[in-house]
Design an enzyme around this catalytic site. Structure first.
Site, PDB file in Angstrom:
ATOM      1  N   HIS A 140      19.205   1.889   3.162  1.00  0.00           N
ATOM      2  CA  HIS A 140      18.090   2.765   2.797  1.00  0.00           C
ATOM      3  C   HIS A 140      17.209   2.231   1.679  1.00  0.00           C
ATOM      4  O   HIS A 140      15.987   2.222   1.805  1.00  0.00           O
ATOM      5  CB  HIS A 140      18.649   4.137   2.388  1.00  0.00           C
ATOM      6  CG  HIS A 140      17.618   5.148   2.030  1.00  0.00           C
ATOM      7  ND1 HIS A 140      16.592   5.496   2.903  1.00  0.00           N
ATOM      8  CD2 HIS A 140      17.436   5.914   0.914  1.00  0.00           C
ATOM      9  CE1 HIS A 140      15.838   6.432   2.336  1.00  0.00           C
ATOM     10  NE2 HIS A 140      16.315   6.689   1.123  1.00  0.00           N
TER      11      HIS A 140
ATOM     12  N   ARG B 252      20.661   4.546  -7.054  1.00  0.00           N
ATOM     13  CA  ARG B 252      19.474   5.351  -7.339  1.00  0.00           C
ATOM     14  C   ARG B 252      19.752   6.844  -7.179  1.00  0.00           C
ATOM     15  O   ARG B 252      20.360   7.271  -6.197  1.00  0.00           O
ATOM     16  CB  ARG B 252      18.318   4.948  -6.418  1.00  0.00           C
ATOM     17  CG  ARG B 252      17.072   5.811  -6.576  1.00  0.00           C
ATOM     18  CD  ARG B 252      15.925   5.282  -5.749  1.00  0.00           C
ATOM     19  NE  ARG B 252      16.136   5.408  -4.321  1.00  0.00           N
ATOM     20  CZ  ARG B 252      15.922   6.510  -3.613  1.00  0.00           C
ATOM     21  NH1 ARG B 252      15.540   7.634  -4.214  1.00  0.00           N
ATOM     22  NH2 ARG B 252      16.108   6.521  -2.303  1.00  0.00           N
TER      23      ARG B 252
ATOM     24  N   GLY C 262      12.538  13.490   1.180  1.00  0.00           N
ATOM     25  CA  GLY C 262      13.188  14.350   0.200  1.00  0.00           C
ATOM     26  C   GLY C 262      12.254  14.940  -0.829  1.00  0.00           C
ATOM     27  O   GLY C 262      12.316  16.119  -1.134  1.00  0.00           O
TER      28      GLY C 262
ATOM     29  N   ASP D 290       9.469  -9.518   1.839  1.00  0.00           N
ATOM     30  CA  ASP D 290       8.479 -10.588   1.675  1.00  0.00           C
ATOM     31  C   ASP D 290       8.150 -10.857   0.209  1.00  0.00           C
ATOM     32  O   ASP D 290       8.031 -12.015  -0.206  1.00  0.00           O
ATOM     33  CB  ASP D 290       7.186 -10.226   2.421  1.00  0.00           C
ATOM     34  CG  ASP D 290       7.419  -9.913   3.880  1.00  0.00           C
ATOM     35  OD1 ASP D 290       8.286 -10.561   4.493  1.00  0.00           O
ATOM     36  OD2 ASP D 290       6.749  -9.012   4.411  1.00  0.00           O
TER      37      ASP D 290
ATOM     38  N   HIS E 295      21.923   5.322   2.894  1.00  0.00           N
ATOM     39  CA  HIS E 295      21.759   6.770   2.986  1.00  0.00           C
ATOM     40  C   HIS E 295      22.872   7.339   3.858  1.00  0.00           C
ATOM     41  O   HIS E 295      23.184   6.792   4.912  1.00  0.00           O
ATOM     42  CB  HIS E 295      20.395   7.126   3.573  1.00  0.00           C
ATOM     43  CG  HIS E 295      19.996   8.541   3.296  1.00  0.00           C
ATOM     44  ND1 HIS E 295      20.533   9.602   3.983  1.00  0.00           N
ATOM     45  CD2 HIS E 295      19.142   9.073   2.391  1.00  0.00           C
ATOM     46  CE1 HIS E 295      20.019  10.734   3.513  1.00  0.00           C
ATOM     47  NE2 HIS E 295      19.169  10.429   2.551  1.00  0.00           N
TER      48      HIS E 295
ATOM     49  N   LEU F 208      10.027   7.658  -5.510  1.00  0.00           N
ATOM     50  CA  LEU F 208       8.591   7.942  -5.575  1.00  0.00           C
ATOM     51  C   LEU F 208       8.132   8.046  -7.024  1.00  0.00           C
ATOM     52  O   LEU F 208       7.048   7.584  -7.386  1.00  0.00           O
ATOM     53  CB  LEU F 208       8.263   9.234  -4.819  1.00  0.00           C
ATOM     54  CG  LEU F 208       8.398   9.196  -3.297  1.00  0.00           C
ATOM     55  CD1 LEU F 208       8.141  10.580  -2.715  1.00  0.00           C
ATOM     56  CD2 LEU F 208       7.442   8.181  -2.687  1.00  0.00           C
TER      57      LEU F 208
ATOM     58  N   SER G  55       0.807  -1.220   0.000  1.00  0.00           N
ATOM     59  CA  SER G  55       0.000   0.000   0.000  1.00  0.00           C
ATOM     60  C   SER G  55       0.836   1.265   0.000  1.00  0.00           C
ATOM     61  O   SER G  55       0.435   2.295   0.560  1.00  0.00           O
ATOM     62  CB  SER G  55      -0.936   0.008   1.213  1.00  0.00           C
ATOM     63  OG  SER G  55      -0.199  -0.059   2.425  1.00  0.00           O
TER      64      SER G  55
ATOM     65  N   GLU H 238      18.870  18.287  -4.890  1.00  0.00           N
ATOM     66  CA  GLU H 238      19.431  17.176  -4.144  1.00  0.00           C
ATOM     67  C   GLU H 238      20.634  16.611  -4.888  1.00  0.00           C
ATOM     68  O   GLU H 238      20.881  16.948  -6.051  1.00  0.00           O
ATOM     69  CB  GLU H 238      18.362  16.099  -3.888  1.00  0.00           C
ATOM     70  CG  GLU H 238      17.246  16.603  -2.973  1.00  0.00           C
ATOM     71  CD  GLU H 238      16.245  15.528  -2.589  1.00  0.00           C
ATOM     72  OE1 GLU H 238      16.481  14.344  -2.930  1.00  0.00           O
ATOM     73  OE2 GLU H 238      15.218  15.867  -1.967  1.00  0.00           O
TER      74      GLU H 238
ATOM     75  N   THR I 180       6.375   4.566   1.733  1.00  0.00           N
ATOM     76  CA  THR I 180       6.141   5.859   1.080  1.00  0.00           C
ATOM     77  C   THR I 180       6.017   6.987   2.091  1.00  0.00           C
ATOM     78  O   THR I 180       6.551   8.085   1.882  1.00  0.00           O
ATOM     79  CB  THR I 180       4.878   5.785   0.207  1.00  0.00           C
ATOM     80  OG1 THR I 180       5.124   4.901  -0.891  1.00  0.00           O
ATOM     81  CG2 THR I 180       4.496   7.157  -0.336  1.00  0.00           C
TER      82      THR I 180
ATOM     83  N   ARG J 100      24.946   9.342  -3.614  1.00  0.00           N
ATOM     84  CA  ARG J 100      24.803   8.845  -2.249  1.00  0.00           C
ATOM     85  C   ARG J 100      25.855   7.812  -1.863  1.00  0.00           C
ATOM     86  O   ARG J 100      26.353   7.816  -0.735  1.00  0.00           O
ATOM     87  CB  ARG J 100      23.407   8.233  -2.066  1.00  0.00           C
ATOM     88  CG  ARG J 100      22.316   9.267  -1.897  1.00  0.00           C
ATOM     89  CD  ARG J 100      20.966   8.602  -1.764  1.00  0.00           C
ATOM     90  NE  ARG J 100      19.939   9.595  -1.493  1.00  0.00           N
ATOM     91  CZ  ARG J 100      18.642   9.331  -1.473  1.00  0.00           C
ATOM     92  NH1 ARG J 100      18.221   8.109  -1.722  1.00  0.00           N
ATOM     93  NH2 ARG J 100      17.767  10.279  -1.216  1.00  0.00           N
TER      94      ARG J 100
END
Length: 546
Positions: free
Chosen positions: A351, A386, A53, A218, A239, A392, A17, A119, A48, A283
């Site tokens: 992270h 990433r 950021g 999972d 991170h 997101l 979700s 960023e 989420t 990062r």
């Protein structure tokens, strides 16, 4: 065991979700699917909501899609799939506008325009935020409200035990529903034409993590047991800046984007020793620079210094930090720190998992009937590392894409054959005499020490041997926590095997005994097999060799 069968038009089960799962469900129901969304906790409790950021996207006239593509490819260290990155960037603005239409109030300036955020590794300040540093929470609330008003059926407190596979096609899920501290849950099977994994990552693999406790891999484990391919599990992003006081709490990269610096215990900036972009380097580079400095300081944390940003006046600076980063400001002050007036101690932590279940550009996996979206998926977008605030965006873009095709795929009855990456990862067998008794903390410390920020053959080999010993032991999962432990152990086995197979350092995978990759390397993949990875296979008296 209770079995629930879906009837009527094409049915889809979405497991998870977060932004990816919620948008998949909303798009699928719009295309005529009967959607059941199952979630491990309450609907609102997903990774989420912890995203501080923001979300990256080309939303300004003076920004260019080609620049966002380039930034993503550079951060991915040559291992991103250019086609996947192009989809992400080109469709990202439409998904951001969809979020706005659904009620996400991104921060705006006095003129009504969106506030720009910069960023690390972005060449342009294209990050949108909501509520300062509460972007994930704002997105989750808006999507959950829309979902609750839709025709999607929701099952909360439902733990994914396994995928149901019938005649080589995923046909449902096996769940434990309603477990509490006082009572066992009930076992249920829900069937459908398609299952979408949106279960997030596996931060609980490591002793230090920014993830919530529900991030136990999972979906990846269930996919492996069912026979789906996974890839790039060695690429786990750490991170750089997590508060080193109290419980782990992420301090967003956006703080450094506003001008905060990293200093050692003597007040010297050290990030430029590792990269010309200093604190705004990718990062993985910043995290390793911090780790090296901490090692030089005998393990003591470094400091994030925000005492010089925005204003010379400490009170004005404190007001700005509270307004721009309200969530972080509250966490910092709850720990007795005054970051407007003194640097705050930080350390790296696990992270985000770049690898996962292999998919095409519509979320389809190598197993018919099974889709994967969000952090659980390996879409090819992130490559070896990433880019900040692309997570997101990936969840939104590829969640919507999967939701849009489920009904059509079910009607067609066919399934594309995904190209198989080179199967270079193989799990090691054999016992080790020095394996401690299995526990989740023992596994977390093992991976932190031997498969963390800096790796080598000896450490990875030791981890593989210990994990092999643990996997061969008899255990019968009863509670959700026990099932989670077995999932973490299976994902850890595949992660370590992938890290051993990739001998060159690239992106987030850094081997102190390796050499930098000079060119894009093969995808490090492993193929799940139902026989080798079934829930009972490693519980029998004669364990199956993996």
């Amino acid at each position: 065991m209770t079995v629930h069968e879906t009837e009527g038009g094409p049915g889809a089960i979405v497991v998870g979700s977060g932004i990816a799962g919620l948008l998949t469900a909303l798009h699928a129901v719009e295309h005529g699917c009967r959607v059941t969304l199952v979630t491990k906790d309450v609907l609102e409790h997903a990774n989420t909501r912890f995203a501080q950021g923001g979300i990256a996207g080309v939303m300004f006239d003076d920004d260019r899609a080609d620049d966002h593509v380039r930034d993503t490819l550079v951060a991915g260290a040559g291992l991103s799939d250019p086609a996947a990155v192009r989809v992400l960037v080109d469709e990202g603005p439409a998904r951001i506008r969809e979020l706005i239409a659904l009620g996400v109030a991104f921060d705006r300036d006095d003129t009504g325009g969106f506030v720009k955020g910069l960023e690390a590794a972005h060449s342009y300040p294209r990050i949108l935020h909501a509520g300062g540093d509460a972007t994930g929470t704002a997105i989750e609330k808006a999507l959950v409200a829309r979902l609750r008003a839709s025709d999607v059926t929701v099952i909360e407190h439902a733990f994914l035990v396994d995928l149901v596979v019938t005649d080589g096609r995923v046909s449902g899920v096996e769940l434990v529903v309603g477990e509490t501290d006082a009572a066992a849950g009930r076992r249920e099977i829900v069937t459908a034409d398609a299952v979408v994994l949106a279960t997030g990552g596996a931060g609980e693999l490591y002793a230090h993590s920014t993830n919530p406790e529900v991030a136990t891999g999972d979906g990846i484990a269930a996919a492996i047991r069912a026979g789906a391919d996974v890839a790039d599990l060695e690429f786990f992003q750490f991170h750089p800046t997590v508060l080193a006081v109290g419980d782990s709490f992420l301090v967003s990269e956006a703080v450094r984007g506003e001008g905060a610096t990293l200093v050692d215990e003597h007040g010297r900036r050290f990030a430029f020793d590792a990269h010309p972009d200093g604190e705004l380097a990718p990062r993985d580079v910043v995290a390793r620079a911090i780790a090296r400095q901490m090692e030089a300081q005998h393990g003591r944390p470094v400091f994030l210094d925000a005492t010089h940003i925005h204003s010379e006046d400490a009170d004005e600076r404190a007001a700005f930090l509270a307004r721009r980063f309200p969530t972080i400001d509250r966490a910092v002050r709850e720990r007795g720190l005054d970051w407007a007036r003194e640097p705050i101690p930080v350390t790296p932590a696990a992270h985000y998992l770049m690898g996962g279940v292999s998919t095409d550009l519509l979320g389809r996996t190598t197993l018919p009937g099974l889709y994967a979206v969000g952090e659980v998926a390996r879409t090819g977008v992130h490559g070896a590392n990433r880019l900040a605030s692309n997570s997101l965006l990936e969840g939104a873009v590829f969640g919507a894409r999967a939701g849009d095709v489920i009904a059509e795929d079910a009607a067609a009855g066919s399934w594309p054959v995904l190209p198989a990456p080179a199967l270079t990862a193989s799990r090691r067998g054999g016992d080790t005499a020095d394996a401690p008794a299995f526990s989740r903390p023992a596994l977390q410390e093992l991976l932190w020490d031997d498969a963390g920020l800096v790796r080598d053959e000896a450490g990875l080999g030791h981890a593989a041997s210990v994990i092999s010993t643990w996997r061969a032991q008899q255990r019968t999962p009863v509670t959700e926590h026990h099932f989670e432990d077995e999932n973490l152990l299976l994902v850890a086995e595949h992660l370590v095997a992938a890290a051993l197979a990739r001998r060159a350092s690239v992106g987030a995978h850094f081997r102190s005994d390796g050499t930098p990759a000079e060119a894009p390397a093969l995808v490090t993949a492993s193929r799940g097999t139902a026989a080798q990875n079934s829930p009972a296979s490693h519980l029998s008296k004669e364990p199956v060799a993996c």
